[in-house]
Design a protein around this motif. Structure first.
Motif, short mmCIF file in Angstrom:
data_model
loop_
_atom_site.label_atom_id
_atom_site.label_comp_id
_atom_site.label_asym_id
_atom_site.label_seq_id
_atom_site.Cartn_x
_atom_site.Cartn_y
_atom_site.Cartn_z
N THR A 128 0.85 -1.20 0.00
CA THR A 128 0.00 0.00 0.00
C THR A 128 0.88 1.24 0.00
N ASN A 132 -2.56 6.35 -0.58
CA ASN A 132 -3.80 5.58 -0.35
C ASN A 132 -4.13 5.50 1.14
N LYS A 136 -7.49 6.81 2.80
CA LYS A 136 -8.29 5.87 3.58
C LYS A 136 -8.60 6.44 4.97
N HIS A 155 -17.65 10.30 -1.45
CA HIS A 155 -16.91 10.72 -2.65
C HIS A 155 -17.25 12.16 -3.02
N VAL A 165 -10.28 12.26 -7.13
CA VAL A 165 -10.20 10.81 -6.93
C VAL A 165 -11.41 10.17 -7.57
N ASN A 166 -11.21 8.99 -8.14
CA ASN A 166 -12.29 8.26 -8.80
C ASN A 166 -13.18 7.58 -7.76
N LYS A 168 -14.52 4.74 -7.92
CA LYS A 168 -14.18 3.33 -7.75
C LYS A 168 -13.09 3.14 -6.71
N LYS A 169 -12.12 4.05 -6.72
CA LYS A 169 -11.06 3.98 -5.72
C LYS A 169 -11.61 4.26 -4.33
N ARG A 172 -13.26 1.12 -3.15
CA ARG A 172 -12.32 0.08 -2.75
C ARG A 172 -11.74 0.36 -1.38
N LEU A 173 -11.31 1.60 -1.14
CA LEU A 173 -10.76 1.95 0.17
C LEU A 173 -11.84 1.93 1.25
#
Length: 368
Positions: A128, A132, A136, A155, A165-166, A168-169, A172-173
């Motif tokens: 990592t 990130n 997070k 988001h 930041v996307n 999707k990211k 995930r986080l």
């Protein structure tokens, strides 16, 4: 000294009671207690000696089969469990291997083989980045402040702060941090009692059950446990004995299921044989929905009540039974006649067996 009775001897003792011998004389003759006699009756009532031998053979065969298919069953359950879960990415497969080990007690080698991932890939620990980790941490801070916000709203808050930041990211986080919000569920309303929904015109969907009482010429009371299929009006069983417990009820239902399969629902009144733990456990094990009518509302189970009226008028009131064995034989003959000979006005004057055959033909034609 305590005596040991075989199944054949026990059945012989019970048959002597059915033939009119008082219980007190049986207890004194064989040196048994009243509790022992009625325990035998609940377990072996209505059986013949040949049935006891077959039951013992089936139990032994069942024990051997369980030993043979134990390992195959475990693999089959694990594979079904894995197939139901999405396993595209290696990270997801690594998690599935860990879940298989915890749930089924499998070794790492066996779990990796079932999931389809190498053991080296399973042991890989992804690295990592600091960026990130910082993102997070910020997501966790926002989720702690806004407890009912999902990843999409978080988001949007990050975009307001100027972070490019996307989504999707963020998702995930968000998942890695264990911040998934549990959806609110509506409070479930207790169901299972009252008038049941209209049954579909297909056989083996719902069975209706009830008891009918009568007496022999000597004044001995007996009960008739009846089971009918609501769609075809077939009488699936008419069990006769002086006492029928919940355990005996489940045994009769299992006997019917051998050649018909288990139904989706069973409908009955609130009697102790139906509302007890024995039938409740049976319904849970075989995934059968148990429905009850409201107390004092027998017409909510109208199909079986209509059948009970026919049984009383055409069989019970027309015969003077000399014993329980004779009542069992005559009622079984009437049940066969009811299913195969007697026309039913609610089925366009067809017999229940003829109506069931026509339904099966229509189903085959629709499928083809």
């Amino acid at each position: 000294m305590r005596k040991r009775f075989t199944e054949e001897q026990i059945i012989g003792i019970l048959n002597s009671h059915e033939n009119g011998m008082p219980v007190a004389d049986i207890l004194r003759q064989h040196g048994i207690s009243e509790q022992t006699f009625y325990r035998w009756k609940s377990k072996y009532g209505g059986m013949e000696a040949s049935d006891a031998k077959k039951l013992k053979q089936l139990e032994e065969e069942n024990r051997r089969l369980k030993l043979l298919v134990g390992e195959l069953t475990l693999d089959n359950q694990a594979l079904k469990w894995v197939i139901e879960k999405k396993q595209v990415k290696p990270a997801r497969k690594r998690k599935l291997v860990k879940e298989l080990q915890d749930t089924f007690g499998m070794s790492e080698r066996r779990a990796c083989r079932l999931v389809g991932i190498g053991r080296s890939s399973h042991r890989y620990v992804p690295s990592t980045s600091e960026e990130n980790e910082a993102l997070k941490t910020r997501i966790s801070e926002l989720a702690f402040k806004w407890r009912r916000f999902g990843y999409r709203r978080i988001h949007a808050l990050l975009q307001r702060e100027g972070q490019k930041v996307n989504h999707k990211k963020v998702y995930r986080l968000y998942r890695l941090a264990g911040l998934a919000v549990r959806r609110r569920k509506r409070k479930r309303v207790l169901s299972g009692r009252g008038r049941p929904p209209t049954v579909t015109p297909q056989p083996n969907v719902r069975w209706s059950m009830d008891f009918v009482s009568d007496s022999t010429a000597t004044g001995q009371r007996f009960r008739v446990f009846v089971v009918i299929d609501e769609a075809t009006r077939e009488c699936l069983a008419s069990e006769v004995d002086t006492s029928i417990t919940g355990r005996r009820v489940t045994r009769v239902l299992d006997r019917i299921a051998i050649y018909r399969g288990y139904p989706k629902e069973i409908l009955s009144d609130n009697g102790p044989e139906f509302a007890g733990l024995t039938l409740n456990q049976w319904a849970y094990e075989h995934r059968v929905i148990q429905l009850f009518i409201d107390p004092g509302k027998p017409m909510q189970n109208s199909h079986v009540e209509s059948f009970n009226g026919k049984l009383r008028d055409e069989c019970l009131n027309e015969h003077w039974f000399r014993g329980v064995s004779e009542a069992r034989r005559i009622i079984e003959e009437w049940r066969h006649e009811y299913n195969t000979v007697r026309p039913h006005s609610g089925l366009s004057n067809k017999t229940p067996v003829e109506y069931a055959t026509d339904l099966a033909k229509k189903t085959c034609e629709q499928i083809s």
